[in-house]
Design an enzyme around this catalytic site. Structure first.
Site, PDB file in Angstrom:
ATOM      1  N   ASP A  40       0.840  -1.198   0.000  1.00 22.01           N
ATOM      2  CA  ASP A  40       0.000   0.000   0.000  1.00 22.01           C
ATOM      3  C   ASP A  40       0.876   1.250   0.000  1.00 22.01           C
ATOM      4  O   ASP A  40       1.709   1.429   0.896  1.00 22.01           O
ATOM      5  CB  ASP A  40      -0.902   0.000   1.240  1.00 22.01           C
ATOM      6  CG  ASP A  40      -2.085   0.930   1.099  1.00 22.01           C
ATOM      7  OD1 ASP A  40      -1.979   1.925   0.375  1.00 22.01           O
ATOM      8  OD2 ASP A  40      -3.130   0.662   1.719  1.00 22.01           O
ATOM      9  N   ASP A  41       0.700   2.100  -1.008  1.00 22.19           N
ATOM     10  CA  ASP A  41       1.444   3.371  -1.101  1.00 22.19           C
ATOM     11  C   ASP A  41       2.946   3.160  -1.223  1.00 22.19           C
ATOM     12  O   ASP A  41       3.734   4.008  -0.787  1.00 22.19           O
ATOM     13  CB  ASP A  41       1.147   4.271   0.105  1.00 22.19           C
ATOM     14  CG  ASP A  41      -0.249   4.849   0.091  1.00 22.19           C
ATOM     15  OD1 ASP A  41      -1.010   4.571  -0.846  1.00 22.19           O
ATOM     16  OD2 ASP A  41      -0.597   5.583   1.042  1.00 22.19           O
ATOM     17  N   CYS A  78      -5.926   3.591  -4.062  1.00 24.45           N
ATOM     18  CA  CYS A  78      -5.958   2.219  -3.565  1.00 24.45           C
ATOM     19  C   CYS A  78      -7.210   1.443  -3.967  1.00 24.45           C
ATOM     20  O   CYS A  78      -7.115   0.368  -4.566  1.00 24.45           O
ATOM     21  CB  CYS A  78      -5.792   2.207  -2.051  1.00 24.45           C
ATOM     22  SG  CYS A  78      -6.822   3.388  -1.172  1.00 24.45           S
ATOM     23  N   ARG A  82      -7.498  -2.030  -6.378  1.00 23.96           N
ATOM     24  CA  ARG A  82      -7.916  -3.320  -5.818  1.00 23.96           C
ATOM     25  C   ARG A  82      -9.072  -3.909  -6.619  1.00 23.96           C
ATOM     26  O   ARG A  82      -9.107  -5.117  -6.887  1.00 23.96           O
ATOM     27  CB  ARG A  82      -8.313  -3.130  -4.347  1.00 23.96           C
ATOM     28  CG  ARG A  82      -7.121  -2.831  -3.476  1.00 23.96           C
ATOM     29  CD  ARG A  82      -7.470  -2.113  -2.165  1.00 23.96           C
ATOM     30  NE  ARG A  82      -6.285  -1.428  -1.706  1.00 23.96           N
ATOM     31  CZ  ARG A  82      -5.327  -2.001  -0.990  1.00 23.96           C
ATOM     32  NH1 ARG A  82      -5.458  -3.254  -0.594  1.00 23.96           N
ATOM     33  NH2 ARG A  82      -4.247  -1.337  -0.639  1.00 23.96           N
ATOM     34  N   LYS A 136      -5.846  -5.550   4.171  1.00 27.16           N
ATOM     35  CA  LYS A 136      -6.718  -4.421   3.845  1.00 27.16           C
ATOM     36  C   LYS A 136      -7.697  -4.807   2.738  1.00 27.16           C
ATOM     37  O   LYS A 136      -7.293  -5.314   1.695  1.00 27.16           O
ATOM     38  CB  LYS A 136      -5.859  -3.229   3.405  1.00 27.16           C
ATOM     39  CG  LYS A 136      -6.645  -2.061   2.827  1.00 27.16           C
ATOM     40  CD  LYS A 136      -5.728  -0.895   2.503  1.00 27.16           C
ATOM     41  CE  LYS A 136      -6.430   0.164   1.687  1.00 27.16           C
ATOM     42  NZ  LYS A 136      -5.582   1.347   1.444  1.00 27.16           N
ATOM     43  N   HIS A 138     -10.974  -2.554   1.808  1.00 24.05           N
ATOM     44  CA  HIS A 138     -11.295  -1.227   1.254  1.00 24.05           C
ATOM     45  C   HIS A 138     -12.093  -1.305  -0.039  1.00 24.05           C
ATOM     46  O   HIS A 138     -11.907  -0.503  -0.957  1.00 24.05           O
ATOM     47  CB  HIS A 138     -10.015  -0.404   1.057  1.00 24.05           C
ATOM     48  CG  HIS A 138     -10.270   1.081   1.155  1.00 24.05           C
ATOM     49  ND1 HIS A 138      -9.392   2.030   0.686  1.00 24.05           N
ATOM     50  CD2 HIS A 138     -11.328   1.771   1.682  1.00 24.05           C
ATOM     51  CE1 HIS A 138      -9.877   3.231   0.903  1.00 24.05           C
ATOM     52  NE2 HIS A 138     -11.055   3.100   1.512  1.00 24.05           N
ATOM     53  N   HIS A 231       1.017   2.404   4.060  1.00 22.41           N
ATOM     54  CA  HIS A 231       0.079   3.513   4.212  1.00 22.41           C
ATOM     55  C   HIS A 231       0.240   4.129   5.591  1.00 22.41           C
ATOM     56  O   HIS A 231       0.583   3.454   6.554  1.00 22.41           O
ATOM     57  CB  HIS A 231      -1.350   2.985   4.048  1.00 22.41           C
ATOM     58  CG  HIS A 231      -2.384   4.043   3.811  1.00 22.41           C
ATOM     59  ND1 HIS A 231      -2.731   4.968   4.767  1.00 22.41           N
ATOM     60  CD2 HIS A 231      -3.163   4.311   2.726  1.00 22.41           C
ATOM     61  CE1 HIS A 231      -3.676   5.753   4.283  1.00 22.41           C
ATOM     62  NE2 HIS A 231      -3.958   5.383   3.039  1.00 22.41           N
ATOM     63  N   ASP A 341      -0.378  -0.697  -4.824  1.00 21.70           N
ATOM     64  CA  ASP A 341      -1.671  -0.201  -5.307  1.00 21.70           C
ATOM     65  C   ASP A 341      -1.612   1.179  -5.937  1.00 21.70           C
ATOM     66  O   ASP A 341      -2.536   1.586  -6.634  1.00 21.70           O
ATOM     67  CB  ASP A 341      -2.713  -0.229  -4.189  1.00 21.70           C
ATOM     68  CG  ASP A 341      -2.365   0.672  -3.011  1.00 21.70           C
ATOM     69  OD1 ASP A 341      -1.256   1.256  -2.996  1.00 21.70           O
ATOM     70  OD2 ASP A 341      -3.199   0.785  -2.088  1.00 21.70           O
ATOM     71  N   ASN A 342      -0.559   1.930  -5.698  1.00 23.13           N
ATOM     72  CA  ASN A 342      -0.363   3.244  -6.326  1.00 23.13           C
ATOM     73  C   ASN A 342       1.026   3.732  -5.948  1.00 23.13           C
ATOM     74  O   ASN A 342       1.754   3.064  -5.206  1.00 23.13           O
ATOM     75  CB  ASN A 342      -1.431   4.263  -5.896  1.00 23.13           C
ATOM     76  CG  ASN A 342      -1.715   4.322  -4.417  1.00 23.13           C
ATOM     77  OD1 ASN A 342      -2.806   3.956  -3.975  1.00 23.13           O
ATOM     78  ND2 ASN A 342      -0.751   4.749  -3.623  1.00 23.13           N
ATOM     79  N   LYS A 407       0.846   9.711  -5.661  1.00 25.17           N
ATOM     80  CA  LYS A 407      -0.482   9.120  -5.509  1.00 25.17           C
ATOM     81  C   LYS A 407      -1.549  10.186  -5.746  1.00 25.17           C
ATOM     82  O   LYS A 407      -1.404  11.324  -5.298  1.00 25.17           O
ATOM     83  CB  LYS A 407      -0.602   8.550  -4.091  1.00 25.17           C
ATOM     84  CG  LYS A 407      -1.976   8.078  -3.663  1.00 25.17           C
ATOM     85  CD  LYS A 407      -1.940   7.614  -2.218  1.00 25.17           C
ATOM     86  CE  LYS A 407      -3.314   7.215  -1.702  1.00 25.17           C
ATOM     87  NZ  LYS A 407      -3.243   6.770  -0.285  1.00 25.17           N
TER      88      LYS A 407
END
Length: 753
Positions: A40-41, A78, A82, A136, A138, A231, A341-342, A407
């Protein structure tokens, strides 16, 4: 009724007299396991095998046994990534064009995967794989996360046999605010000392794999492991942070240059690829490290030490998964994928923060509550359970080396990420791949390699990577792709990229488009829009067509209307009576009782005692009403700054808190005991954004505490008397709350359509 061979006397009830009522179970024995690890991130350059100074030996080893992609792209946020990863469908078409924290009523932005979009878990489960989700999620709109659901968009309802993790965008790594196992909340009052979420998630993943193998030696599994790291909040284990101490004292300019140099040495970038200068456009700009003050440099370096420790934790987790598979003799026949994810996150903005929610509020409300002095005073707490830090965007620029922006942006820094793919038993492939690829390509690739015929649903736009995986020079058929996030637009076609950087509350139009030749200018330094206007027009029209086909409209013009609009069945919150036997009321439901409005809290006491009467929130912000040492106390944690109202002797029957919201993002608070006013304060900071992030507790303050001093002295501090109930009664919204100006905000937005 029919009787199966080999099972005399066993019969099944039939439909239409011909088939058993239970579905036949597919066998996938001998097929590969599939493990997808999604960080994540985490930006393009954050792994050692992509040029980072952060040691990532386990992921580097994965790259050494497989393929390392240098031109792989996701969406700039994110939730959309996903949704695209799990379905192979463009994100807006699945209903997830933005984060799953709003539902403005438009089909491309519902905050959950459409029922018409078949997920990878549904496909693999139907084909005979066990399916596990960790970490996660989300992909459930925030209003559906409570224990009342509905649960149709929770992991188990979208094809997973097991789930352990959190439904939200992020959580506290030392004291997670709300964990979910399968379809129920994990009820935790206090986490053990030394708890760390990444380790817990890895423990659960390993346990699920081993339990499956103990029960069935042949059934393959599909594991979707979506890390909360890296994140915000930036939090890590003390020993991991210590391992990076001092590394970032040289600053982001030097680290960025070192990563760029190493990327060229590794072949991740072609020789001669330039490093763009620091972003200088206001709002995106990064100051020179040497122009910062000594205290700023010391604090900002500490933030990055914690981020690096989180990357180390991700790498260690991947190593444990690989060790588990090796111990079972299944590492060779496991398809193992790693990506992010980004790109690196800009959410810490120019100076970073020790209080993530305070920074979100300052950014989104226009009420600047940033406090560098308070952050400096807490520097030794950064990374631990008492702070919720994020780094400045200068470190996000390092994360995204060599690409521009971050992001949420449709420029390359927002969506260029690492991508590792390994299957030793099935693919004799290794080295670098430079074909342009997109996240929707992953599911078709997995279906190709496993031989699964997938059910029909929304059109999968991804194209299998099977050819390039097997042959480094093979062409890849994903030749065009639209991007959109928060009004930022992008379109890729055959090596050309058209992108926009949309400024909120300014007109959309073709004047925003920039044009880059990715084959000659990977880092987007030379805008050719003025030289090739006909190509800009062509790509802009192609974006328009894709946007219409994929439910991208309406564009987010920056009015923030999307966060105010809710479907008509979301009625305004009414009074709620909570008893001590209930576990924590879920975060979003709790917020509706208090946010941007006045409210009252009344605790009914059957028998006086000591302890917490009611608590709402955590170390990121919240309030607690408690009795200690013969005194009633109301404490407000305003993003790390404590305010206390001492209300005198212990109440015998009722304790009441009346909170007024006069406007200006403040609260006026009055505390009463047995009907008599005991204490009051005006102009206290109102909690907003996503704070309080933990929900309401009655008779105890669970997990991350509102008051750390109280926690150190008393722990969760359960009430020792008899508490009948606590009643919340929401009152009017503040005069300047957005809900009072829906039509005005809507009209502002219309001006920029």
């Amino acid at each position: 009724m029919i009787e199966y061979e080999g099972f005399p006397g066993r019969v099944g009830r039939t439909f239409a007299g011909s088939e058993p009522w239970w579905p036949p179970r597919a066998s996938a024995a001998g097929k590969p396991n599939v493990v997808i690890v999604l960080a994540d991130d985490v930006g393009f350059s954050d792994l050692g095998c992509y040029g980072s100074e952060i040691p990532t030996p386990n992921l580097d080893a994965l790259a050494g046994r497989g393929v390392r992609w240098t031109n792989f792209h996701v969406t700039p946020m994110c939730s959309p990534t996903r949704a695209a990863l799990l379905t192979g469908v463009n994100p807006h078409l699945t209903g997830v064009g933005h984060v799953a924290n709003s539902d403005p009523g438009f089909p491309g932005y519902t905050g959950e995967i459409s029922r018409d979009a078949v997920t990878a878990a549904e496909i693999f489960r139907d084909a005979g794989w066990a399916t596990f989700a960790i970490g996660k999620w989300h992909l459930t709109k925030d209003s559906d996360m409570s224990d009342a659901g509905p649960r149709h968009a929770w992991p188990l309802q979208r094809g997973f046999d097991r789930f352990y993790g959190f439904l939200e965008a992020f959580t506290n790594f030392h004291h997670p605010h709300r964990l979910v196992e399968d379809n129920h909340t994990v009820e935790v009052d206090r986490y053990p000392d030394g708890y760390y979420l990444t380790d817990d998630l890895t423990d659960r993943a390993v346990r699920m794999i081993r339990q499956l193998r103990a029960s069935d030696p042949d059934r393959p599994f599909f594991l979707y492991f979506a890390h909360g790291a890296a994140h915000a909040p930036l939090q890590a284990k003390a020993e991991d942070i210590a391992a990076h101490r001092g590394v970032y004292d040289v600053g982001w300019d030097v680290i960025r240059e070192r990563r760029h140099r190493r990327q060229i040495e590794l072949g991740v970038l072609p020789a001669g690829t330039p490093l763009p200068p620091r972003d200088a456009v206001p709002g995106d700009d990064v100051p020179a490290w040497d122009c910062l003050g000594e205290d700023e440099r010391r604090l900002f370096a500490r933030y990055m030490e914690v981020y690096a420790a989180m990357i180390s934790g991700i790498d260690a987790s991947a190593g444990r998964l690989r060790d588990c598979l090796a111990g079972l003799g299944e590492l060779e026949n496991t398809i193992f994928v790693f990506t992010s994810d980004n790109g690196g996150s800009r959410e810490g903005e120019e100076r970073g923060t020790t209080q993530y929610f305070r920074t979100l509020l300052s950014k989104n409300s226009g009420h600047d509550r940033e406090d560098l002095a308070a952050d400096l005073a807490r520097i030794d707490l950064v990374g631990g359970p008492r702070t919720l830090p994020h780094y400045p965007r200068g470190w996000a620029a390092v994360s995204n080396t060599p690409f521009r922006l971050y992001k949420t942006n449709t420029h390359a820094g927002g969506h260029s990420v690492p991508f590792l793919f390994s299957w030793p038993a099935g693919l004799d492939a290794s080295g670098l791949r430079d074909q342009w690829a997109f996240v929707t390509d992953l599911l078709p690739t997995l279906l190709d390699l496993t031989g699964i015929e997938a059910a029909e649903g929304l059109p999968r736009t991804g194209v299998s990577l099977d050819g390039p995986l097997r042959e480094a020079a093979a062409a890849h058929g994903h030749t065009e792709q639209y991007f959109e996030l928060g009004g930022n637009r992008g379109f890729y076609r055959d090596g050309w990229e058209a992108v926009t950087r949309h400024r909120p509350l300014t007109p959309f139009g073709d004047h925003e488009w920039e044009l880059y030749d990715q084959r000659a200018d990977r880092v987007q330094l030379h805008d050719l829009a003025a030289d090739r206007p006909e190509l800009v027009t062509e790509l802009a029209a192609a974006w328009e067509g894709a946007a219409r086909e994929n439910l991208v409209y309406p564009l987010d013009e920056g009015s923030r209307l999307r966060y105010l609009l809710r479907p008509p069945w979301h009625a305004d919150a009414g009074p709620v009576r909570l008893t001590p036997d209930l576990h924590t009321l879920e975060r979003w439901r709790s917020l509706q009782l208090i946010q941007w409005r006045s409210f009252t809290i009344e605790a009914e006491i059957a028998e006086p005692g000591e302890g917490v009467l009611v608590a709402h929130g955590d170390q990121g912000g919240g309030y607690v009403l408690y009795v200690a040492d013969g005194e009633l106390v109301f404490a407000l944690n305003a993003y790390g700054v404590m305010h206390e109202l001492r209300a005198g002797a212990v109440p015998e029957r009722t304790a009441r808190v009346e909170v007024g919201a006069p406007g200006g993002w403040v609260w006026d608070v009055t505390v009463l005991a047995d009907g008599r006013e005991r204490a009051s304060a005006a102009g206290l900071p109102m909690l907003a954004a996503m704070a309080p992030f933990e929900g309401v507790d009655v008779g105890i303050d669970r997990r991350s505490p509102v008051s750390w001093d109280l926690y150190e002295a008393r722990g969760p501090f359960p009430f020792t008397g008899a508490l009948t109930a606590v009643t919340y009664t929401p009152g009017p919204f503040a005069p300047d709350a957005g809900q009072n100006f829906l039509e005005i905000v809507r009209e502002i937005g219309r001006r920029y359509e």
